[in-house]
Scaffold this motif. Structure first.
Motif, PDB file in Angstrom:
ATOM      1  N   LEU A  30       0.800  -1.223   0.000  1.00  0.00           N
ATOM      2  CA  LEU A  30       0.000   0.000   0.000  1.00  0.00           C
ATOM      3  C   LEU A  30       0.834   1.275   0.000  1.00  0.00           C
ATOM      4  CD1 LEU A  30      -2.739  -1.060   2.575  1.00  0.00           C
ATOM      5  CD2 LEU A  30      -2.903  -1.044   0.081  1.00  0.00           C
ATOM      6  N   ALA A  31       2.074   1.191   0.410  1.00  0.00           N
ATOM      7  CA  ALA A  31       2.925   2.385   0.499  1.00  0.00           C
ATOM      8  C   ALA A  31       3.319   2.839  -0.904  1.00  0.00           C
ATOM      9  CB  ALA A  31       4.173   2.078   1.318  1.00  0.00           C
ATOM     10  N   PRO A  32       3.507   4.157  -1.070  1.00  0.00           N
ATOM     11  CA  PRO A  32       3.949   4.639  -2.383  1.00  0.00           C
ATOM     12  C   PRO A  32       5.389   4.220  -2.655  1.00  0.00           C
ATOM     13  CG  PRO A  32       3.867   6.433  -0.817  1.00  0.00           C
ATOM     14  CD  PRO A  32       3.283   5.240  -0.135  1.00  0.00           C
ATOM     15  N   ARG A  33       5.722   4.142  -3.898  1.00  0.00           N
ATOM     16  CA  ARG A  33       7.071   3.749  -4.290  1.00  0.00           C
ATOM     17  C   ARG A  33       8.050   4.868  -3.972  1.00  0.00           C
ATOM     18  NH1 ARG A  33       5.188  -0.512  -3.775  1.00  0.00           N
ATOM     19  NH2 ARG A  33       4.221  -1.715  -5.407  1.00  0.00           N
ATOM     20  N   PHE A  34       9.320   4.504  -3.781  1.00  0.00           N
ATOM     21  CA  PHE A  34      10.342   5.477  -3.394  1.00  0.00           C
ATOM     22  C   PHE A  34      10.519   6.557  -4.449  1.00  0.00           C
ATOM     23  CE2 PHE A  34      14.799   6.843  -3.385  1.00  0.00           C
ATOM     24  CZ  PHE A  34      14.823   7.455  -2.145  1.00  0.00           C
ATOM     25  N   LEU A  35      10.481   6.205  -5.707  1.00  0.00           N
ATOM     26  CA  LEU A  35      10.642   7.203  -6.772  1.00  0.00           C
ATOM     27  C   LEU A  35       9.487   8.200  -6.798  1.00  0.00           C
ATOM     28  CD1 LEU A  35      12.141   5.111  -9.694  1.00  0.00           C
ATOM     29  CD2 LEU A  35      13.283   6.741  -8.190  1.00  0.00           C
ATOM     30  N   ASN A  36       8.289   7.747  -6.437  1.00  0.00           N
ATOM     31  CA  ASN A  36       7.151   8.669  -6.366  1.00  0.00           C
ATOM     32  C   ASN A  36       7.346   9.674  -5.231  1.00  0.00           C
ATOM     33  OD1 ASN A  36       5.964   7.340  -8.481  1.00  0.00           O
ATOM     34  ND2 ASN A  36       4.634   6.092  -7.179  1.00  0.00           N
ATOM     35  N   VAL A  37       7.831   9.197  -4.098  1.00  0.00           N
ATOM     36  CA  VAL A  37       8.096  10.084  -2.966  1.00  0.00           C
ATOM     37  C   VAL A  37       9.205  11.064  -3.320  1.00  0.00           C
ATOM     38  CG1 VAL A  37       8.902  10.163  -0.570  1.00  0.00           C
ATOM     39  CG2 VAL A  37       7.282   8.409  -1.281  1.00  0.00           C
ATOM     40  N   LEU A  38      10.256  10.565  -3.957  1.00  0.00           N
ATOM     41  CA  LEU A  38      11.365  11.422  -4.368  1.00  0.00           C
ATOM     42  C   LEU A  38      10.908  12.465  -5.389  1.00  0.00           C
ATOM     43  CD1 LEU A  38      14.396  11.817  -3.958  1.00  0.00           C
ATOM     44  CD2 LEU A  38      14.757  10.321  -5.919  1.00  0.00           C
ATOM     45  N   ALA A  39      10.064  12.081  -6.322  1.00  0.00           N
ATOM     46  CA  ALA A  39       9.559  13.024  -7.319  1.00  0.00           C
ATOM     47  C   ALA A  39       8.694  14.108  -6.671  1.00  0.00           C
ATOM     48  CB  ALA A  39       8.765  12.284  -8.389  1.00  0.00           C
ATOM     49  N   TYR A  40       7.978  13.770  -5.630  1.00  0.00           N
ATOM     50  CA  TYR A  40       7.102  14.744  -4.976  1.00  0.00           C
ATOM     51  C   TYR A  40       7.887  15.712  -4.102  1.00  0.00           C
ATOM     52  CZ  TYR A  40       3.100  16.548  -2.394  1.00  0.00           C
ATOM     53  OH  TYR A  40       2.165  17.370  -1.831  1.00  0.00           O
ATOM     54  N   PHE A  41       8.902  15.204  -3.384  1.00  0.00           N
ATOM     55  CA  PHE A  41       9.615  16.020  -2.408  1.00  0.00           C
ATOM     56  C   PHE A  41      10.957  16.542  -2.893  1.00  0.00           C
ATOM     57  CE2 PHE A  41       6.864  13.644   0.582  1.00  0.00           C
ATOM     58  CZ  PHE A  41       6.314  14.731   1.241  1.00  0.00           C
ATOM     59  N   TRP A  42      11.306  16.423  -4.182  1.00  0.00           N
ATOM     60  CA  TRP A  42      12.631  16.834  -4.624  1.00  0.00           C
ATOM     61  C   TRP A  42      12.891  18.318  -4.380  1.00  0.00           C
ATOM     62  CZ3 TRP A  42      13.971  20.451  -8.165  1.00  0.00           C
ATOM     63  CH2 TRP A  42      13.014  20.858  -9.081  1.00  0.00           C
ATOM     64  N   PRO A  43      11.923  19.233  -4.498  1.00  0.00           N
ATOM     65  CA  PRO A  43      12.255  20.638  -4.188  1.00  0.00           C
ATOM     66  C   PRO A  43      12.639  20.831  -2.718  1.00  0.00           C
ATOM     67  CG  PRO A  43      10.231  20.529  -5.446  1.00  0.00           C
ATOM     68  CD  PRO A  43      10.557  19.138  -5.047  1.00  0.00           C
ATOM     69  N   LEU A  44      11.976  20.132  -1.827  1.00  0.00           N
ATOM     70  CA  LEU A  44      12.301  20.229  -0.413  1.00  0.00           C
ATOM     71  C   LEU A  44      13.694  19.670  -0.134  1.00  0.00           C
ATOM     72  CD1 LEU A  44      11.414  20.861   2.495  1.00  0.00           C
ATOM     73  CD2 LEU A  44      10.511  18.541   2.588  1.00  0.00           C
ATOM     74  N   PHE A  45      14.010  18.520  -0.717  1.00  0.00           N
ATOM     75  CA  PHE A  45      15.337  17.929  -0.534  1.00  0.00           C
ATOM     76  C   PHE A  45      16.420  18.843  -1.094  1.00  0.00           C
ATOM     77  CE2 PHE A  45      13.132  13.569  -0.806  1.00  0.00           C
ATOM     78  CZ  PHE A  45      12.863  13.585   0.542  1.00  0.00           C
ATOM     79  N   LEU A  46      16.172  19.442  -2.261  1.00  0.00           N
ATOM     80  CA  LEU A  46      17.160  20.311  -2.887  1.00  0.00           C
ATOM     81  C   LEU A  46      17.381  21.575  -2.058  1.00  0.00           C
ATOM     82  CD1 LEU A  46      18.946  20.868  -5.367  1.00  0.00           C
ATOM     83  CD2 LEU A  46      16.990  22.026  -6.372  1.00  0.00           C
ATOM     84  N   SER A  47      16.309  22.199  -1.598  1.00  0.00           N
ATOM     85  CA  SER A  47      16.470  23.421  -0.813  1.00  0.00           C
ATOM     86  C   SER A  47      17.155  23.137   0.529  1.00  0.00           C
ATOM     87  CB  SER A  47      15.110  24.087  -0.580  1.00  0.00           C
ATOM     88  OG  SER A  47      14.281  23.262   0.195  1.00  0.00           O
ATOM     89  N   THR A  48      16.864  22.000   1.136  1.00  0.00           N
ATOM     90  CA  THR A  48      17.529  21.634   2.381  1.00  0.00           C
ATOM     91  C   THR A  48      19.017  21.392   2.153  1.00  0.00           C
ATOM     92  OG1 THR A  48      15.484  20.629   3.169  1.00  0.00           O
ATOM     93  CG2 THR A  48      17.517  20.007   4.299  1.00  0.00           C
ATOM     94  N   ALA A  49      19.348  20.723   1.063  1.00  0.00           N
ATOM     95  CA  ALA A  49      20.761  20.472   0.758  1.00  0.00           C
ATOM     96  C   ALA A  49      21.494  21.783   0.489  1.00  0.00           C
ATOM     97  CB  ALA A  49      20.869  19.541  -0.443  1.00  0.00           C
ATOM     98  N   LEU A  50      20.874  22.719  -0.228  1.00  0.00           N
ATOM     99  CA  LEU A  50      21.509  24.008  -0.482  1.00  0.00           C
ATOM    100  C   LEU A  50      21.685  24.807   0.806  1.00  0.00           C
ATOM    101  CD1 LEU A  50      19.808  25.105  -3.821  1.00  0.00           C
ATOM    102  CD2 LEU A  50      22.156  24.320  -3.475  1.00  0.00           C
ATOM    103  N   PHE A  51      20.700  24.768   1.666  1.00  0.00           N
ATOM    104  CA  PHE A  51      20.802  25.475   2.936  1.00  0.00           C
ATOM    105  C   PHE A  51      21.937  24.905   3.786  1.00  0.00           C
ATOM    106  CE2 PHE A  51      19.643  25.782   7.446  1.00  0.00           C
ATOM    107  CZ  PHE A  51      19.641  27.158   7.577  1.00  0.00           C
ATOM    108  N   LEU A  52      22.036  23.597   3.863  1.00  0.00           N
ATOM    109  CA  LEU A  52      23.120  22.990   4.641  1.00  0.00           C
ATOM    110  C   LEU A  52      24.481  23.289   4.024  1.00  0.00           C
ATOM    111  CD1 LEU A  52      21.556  19.549   5.592  1.00  0.00           C
ATOM    112  CD2 LEU A  52      21.897  21.539   7.046  1.00  0.00           C
ATOM    113  N   ALA A  53      24.552  23.340   2.700  1.00  0.00           N
ATOM    114  CA  ALA A  53      25.812  23.688   2.048  1.00  0.00           C
ATOM    115  C   ALA A  53      26.199  25.130   2.380  1.00  0.00           C
ATOM    116  CB  ALA A  53      25.693  23.496   0.542  1.00  0.00           C
ATOM    117  N   LEU A  54      25.229  26.048   2.403  1.00  0.00           N
ATOM    118  CA  LEU A  54      25.519  27.433   2.776  1.00  0.00           C
ATOM    119  C   LEU A  54      25.955  27.541   4.232  1.00  0.00           C
ATOM    120  CD1 LEU A  54      22.718  29.462   0.977  1.00  0.00           C
ATOM    121  CD2 LEU A  54      25.182  29.604   0.601  1.00  0.00           C
TER     122      LEU A  54
END
Length: 99
Positions: A30-54
């Motif tokens: 019943l759980a969504p596939r990992f790629l679906n979760v990654l496709a939905y949350f990629w802006p959040l992951f990217l902004s968090t990674a940029l913030f941590l890099a800064l």
């Protein structure tokens, strides 16, 4: 007969194991596939990674001078002292004086 006695002896353990296996199987189906979760949350992951890099960049490039620490105001320590209850009573003001 011994097998039946052993099975009856561990009937609760077997039941719990079957329930856990059923829950894991249902969650995987019943759980969504990992790629679906990654496709939905990629802006959040990217902004968090940029913030941590800064943060890491500024932490590496920031220079601190520890020689003049006594001349700097320490509002954080004053706030912590106030929250901890080690604050001085303010002078009574006539406008806020309770009678």
């Amino acid at each position: 007969m011994e097998i039946q006695q052993q099975v009856l002896k561990f009937r609760y353990h077997i039941g719990v194991a079957l329930l856990v296996l059923g829950a894991i199987f249902a969650a995987l189906q019943l759980a969504p596939r990992f790629l679906n979760v990654l496709a939905y949350f990629w802006p959040l992951f990217l902004s968090t990674a940029l913030f941590l890099a800064l943060v890491l960049f500024f932490a590496k490039t920031q220079t601190f001078s520890h020689s003049d620490d006594s001349s700097l105001p320490k509002p954080a320590e004053e706030l912590l002292d106030f929250v901890a209850g080690h604050h001085h009573d303010p002078p009574l003001d006539a406008r806020h004086k309770s009678d």
